[in-house]
Design a protein around this motif. Structure first.
Motif, PDB file in Angstrom:
ATOM      1  N   HIS A  45     -33.993  63.941  10.527  1.00 34.10           N
ATOM      2  CA  HIS A  45     -34.482  64.212   9.176  1.00 34.10           C
ATOM      3  C   HIS A  45     -34.811  65.684   8.939  1.00 34.10           C
ATOM      4  O   HIS A  45     -35.098  66.076   7.818  1.00 34.10           O
ATOM      5  CB  HIS A  45     -35.732  63.372   8.886  1.00 34.10           C
ATOM      6  N   LEU A  46     -34.761  66.506   9.986  1.00 32.59           N
ATOM      7  CA  LEU A  46     -35.163  67.910   9.873  1.00 32.59           C
ATOM      8  C   LEU A  46     -34.204  68.684   8.965  1.00 32.59           C
ATOM      9  O   LEU A  46     -33.005  68.748   9.226  1.00 32.59           O
ATOM     10  CB  LEU A  46     -35.211  68.567  11.256  1.00 32.59           C
ATOM     11  N   GLU A  47     -34.755  69.274   7.889  1.00 30.31           N
ATOM     12  CA  GLU A  47     -33.961  70.048   6.942  1.00 30.31           C
ATOM     13  C   GLU A  47     -34.357  71.516   6.896  1.00 30.31           C
ATOM     14  O   GLU A  47     -33.553  72.371   6.535  1.00 30.31           O
ATOM     15  CB  GLU A  47     -34.121  69.472   5.526  1.00 30.31           C
ATOM     16  N   TRP A  48     -35.598  71.807   7.254  1.00 29.88           N
ATOM     17  CA  TRP A  48     -36.107  73.170   7.093  1.00 29.88           C
ATOM     18  C   TRP A  48     -37.125  73.472   8.179  1.00 29.88           C
ATOM     19  O   TRP A  48     -37.911  72.625   8.557  1.00 29.88           O
ATOM     20  CB  TRP A  48     -36.757  73.283   5.710  1.00 29.88           C
ATOM     21  N   TRP A  49     -37.107  74.719   8.672  1.00 30.69           N
ATOM     22  CA  TRP A  49     -37.995  75.111   9.759  1.00 30.69           C
ATOM     23  C   TRP A  49     -38.427  76.550   9.523  1.00 30.69           C
ATOM     24  O   TRP A  49     -37.603  77.425   9.304  1.00 30.69           O
ATOM     25  CB  TRP A  49     -37.229  74.975  11.059  1.00 30.69           C
ATOM     26  N   ARG A  50     -39.735  76.789   9.565  1.00 31.21           N
ATOM     27  CA  ARG A  50     -40.266  78.126   9.323  1.00 31.21           C
ATOM     28  C   ARG A  50     -41.268  78.490  10.409  1.00 31.21           C
ATOM     29  O   ARG A  50     -42.103  77.682  10.800  1.00 31.21           O
ATOM     30  CB  ARG A  50     -40.961  78.189   7.972  1.00 31.21           C
ATOM     31  N   MET A  51     -41.185  79.728  10.875  1.00 32.14           N
ATOM     32  CA  MET A  51     -42.126  80.249  11.860  1.00 32.14           C
ATOM     33  C   MET A  51     -42.956  81.339  11.204  1.00 32.14           C
ATOM     34  O   MET A  51     -42.408  82.257  10.607  1.00 32.14           O
ATOM     35  CB  MET A  51     -41.380  80.842  13.051  1.00 32.14           C
ATOM     36  N   GLU A  52     -44.255  81.246  11.332  1.00 31.08           N
ATOM     37  CA  GLU A  52     -45.146  82.267  10.769  1.00 31.08           C
ATOM     38  C   GLU A  52     -45.054  83.559  11.576  1.00 31.08           C
ATOM     39  O   GLU A  52     -44.437  83.600  12.633  1.00 31.08           O
ATOM     40  CB  GLU A  52     -46.588  81.751  10.756  1.00 31.08           C
ATOM     41  N   SER A  53     -45.712  84.575  11.131  1.00 28.97           N
ATOM     42  CA  SER A  53     -45.535  85.934  11.626  1.00 28.97           C
ATOM     43  C   SER A  53     -45.671  86.124  13.130  1.00 28.97           C
ATOM     44  O   SER A  53     -44.914  86.856  13.716  1.00 28.97           O
ATOM     45  CB  SER A  53     -46.489  86.879  10.907  1.00 28.97           C
ATOM     46  N   CYS A  54     -46.640  85.521  13.797  1.00 28.20           N
ATOM     47  CA  CYS A  54     -46.765  85.796  15.230  1.00 28.20           C
ATOM     48  C   CYS A  54     -46.697  84.536  16.086  1.00 28.20           C
ATOM     49  O   CYS A  54     -47.060  84.567  17.249  1.00 28.20           O
ATOM     50  CB  CYS A  54     -48.041  86.580  15.519  1.00 28.20           C
ATOM     51  N   SER A  55     -46.204  83.443  15.546  1.00 29.62           N
ATOM     52  CA  SER A  55     -46.097  82.239  16.367  1.00 29.62           C
ATOM     53  C   SER A  55     -44.972  82.403  17.388  1.00 29.62           C
ATOM     54  O   SER A  55     -43.972  83.050  17.130  1.00 29.62           O
ATOM     55  CB  SER A  55     -45.854  81.000  15.499  1.00 29.62           C
ATOM     56  N   MET A  56     -45.154  81.841  18.554  1.00 28.43           N
ATOM     57  CA  MET A  56     -44.149  81.830  19.614  1.00 28.43           C
ATOM     58  C   MET A  56     -43.659  83.215  20.002  1.00 28.43           C
ATOM     59  O   MET A  56     -42.482  83.455  20.136  1.00 28.43           O
ATOM     60  CB  MET A  56     -42.958  80.981  19.190  1.00 28.43           C
ATOM     61  N   LEU A  57     -44.543  84.144  20.202  1.00 25.95           N
ATOM     62  CA  LEU A  57     -44.143  85.513  20.509  1.00 25.95           C
ATOM     63  C   LEU A  57     -43.410  85.649  21.830  1.00 25.95           C
ATOM     64  O   LEU A  57     -42.604  86.548  21.993  1.00 25.95           O
ATOM     65  CB  LEU A  57     -45.380  86.415  20.515  1.00 25.95           C
ATOM     66  N   ASN A  58     -43.678  84.793  22.806  1.00 20.24           N
ATOM     67  CA  ASN A  58     -43.093  84.945  24.136  1.00 20.24           C
ATOM     68  C   ASN A  58     -41.852  84.084  24.363  1.00 20.24           C
ATOM     69  O   ASN A  58     -41.342  84.047  25.457  1.00 20.24           O
ATOM     70  CB  ASN A  58     -44.132  84.595  25.203  1.00 20.24           C
ATOM     71  N   ARG A  59     -41.400  83.387  23.374  1.00 18.82           N
ATOM     72  CA  ARG A  59     -40.285  82.471  23.591  1.00 18.82           C
ATOM     73  C   ARG A  59     -39.013  83.249  23.911  1.00 18.82           C
ATOM     74  O   ARG A  59     -38.616  84.150  23.188  1.00 18.82           O
ATOM     75  CB  ARG A  59     -40.072  81.581  22.375  1.00 18.82           C
ATOM     76  N   LEU A  60     -38.385  82.890  24.992  1.00 23.50           N
ATOM     77  CA  LEU A  60     -37.159  83.545  25.414  1.00 23.50           C
ATOM     78  C   LEU A  60     -35.927  82.705  25.123  1.00 23.50           C
ATOM     79  O   LEU A  60     -34.831  83.222  25.038  1.00 23.50           O
ATOM     80  CB  LEU A  60     -37.226  83.838  26.914  1.00 23.50           C
ATOM     81  N   TYR A  61     -36.092  81.381  24.950  1.00 28.03           N
ATOM     82  CA  TYR A  61     -34.959  80.470  24.820  1.00 28.03           C
ATOM     83  C   TYR A  61     -35.237  79.444  23.729  1.00 28.03           C
ATOM     84  O   TYR A  61     -36.300  78.832  23.701  1.00 28.03           O
ATOM     85  CB  TYR A  61     -34.727  79.770  26.163  1.00 28.03           C
ATOM     86  N   LEU A  62     -34.262  79.234  22.839  1.00 26.93           N
ATOM     87  CA  LEU A  62     -34.357  78.231  21.787  1.00 26.93           C
ATOM     88  C   LEU A  62     -33.070  77.439  21.767  1.00 26.93           C
ATOM     89  O   LEU A  62     -31.983  78.005  21.678  1.00 26.93           O
ATOM     90  CB  LEU A  62     -34.588  78.889  20.428  1.00 26.93           C
ATOM     91  N   SER A  63     -33.188  76.118  21.869  1.00 24.76           N
ATOM     92  CA  SER A  63     -32.034  75.235  21.816  1.00 24.76           C
ATOM     93  C   SER A  63     -32.235  74.233  20.684  1.00 24.76           C
ATOM     94  O   SER A  63     -33.279  73.584  20.596  1.00 24.76           O
ATOM     95  CB  SER A  63     -31.882  74.486  23.149  1.00 24.76           C
ATOM     96  N   ILE A  64     -31.225  74.121  19.833  1.00 22.48           N
ATOM     97  CA  ILE A  64     -31.251  73.161  18.727  1.00 22.48           C
ATOM     98  C   ILE A  64     -29.974  72.338  18.826  1.00 22.48           C
ATOM     99  O   ILE A  64     -28.873  72.889  18.842  1.00 22.48           O
ATOM    100  CB  ILE A  64     -31.299  73.864  17.359  1.00 22.48           C
ATOM    101  N   SER A  65     -30.131  71.019  18.909  1.00 21.28           N
ATOM    102  CA  SER A  65     -28.945  70.170  19.004  1.00 21.28           C
ATOM    103  C   SER A  65     -29.108  68.900  18.171  1.00 21.28           C
ATOM    104  O   SER A  65     -30.206  68.358  18.045  1.00 21.28           O
ATOM    105  CB  SER A  65     -28.637  69.817  20.466  1.00 21.28           C
TER     106      SER A  65
END
Length: 118
Positions: A45-65
């Motif tokens: 059901h996911l249609e939209w995704w937003r990250m605020e200004s300093c959320s997840m600053l250290n994330r090195l890897y993002l996988s969307i499937s």
């Protein structure tokens, strides 16, 4: 998401089918500060995704499937300079093309070291 954001030592997070059933994900500012890997899969059901200004600053890897209703890259990726790798698997063709530089969302992800589409 508000509960997960409070887990201060969370380093890896996987959101799979049935875990999140909403149409939108929005991260509060200054949360998930130690998160290094985020995997999202089968959120039908996911249609939209937003990250605020300093959320997840250290994330090195993002996988969307297999999030077939997600039409654009997550909003706010352009300010994630620590994000190095994006992997898109079994997504709609329009999102794949945007990740390859076709479309107005390219500025969101053009700084990434690696973009994989499978």
């Amino acid at each position: 998401m508000p509960v997960l954001e409070k887990l201060l030592n969370l380093i890896v997070l996987s959101l799979m089918k049935g875990i999140f059933v909403g149409k939108e994900i929005a991260h509060s500012a200054c949360e998930f500060l130690r998160l290094q890997a985020l995997e999202i899969s089968c959120l039908e059901h996911l249609e939209w995704w937003r990250m605020e200004s300093c959320s997840m600053l250290n994330r090195l890897y993002l996988s969307i499937s297999i999030c077939r209703k997600l039409l654009v890259p997550p909003e706010g990726l352009q300010s994630r300079r620590s994000l190095q790798e994006l992997k898109l698997s079994h997504m709609i063709e329009d999102l794949n093309l945007r990740a390859l530089g076709v479309g107005e969302d390219w500025y969101e992800i053009c700084h990434l070291h690696s973009i994989t589409i499978c």
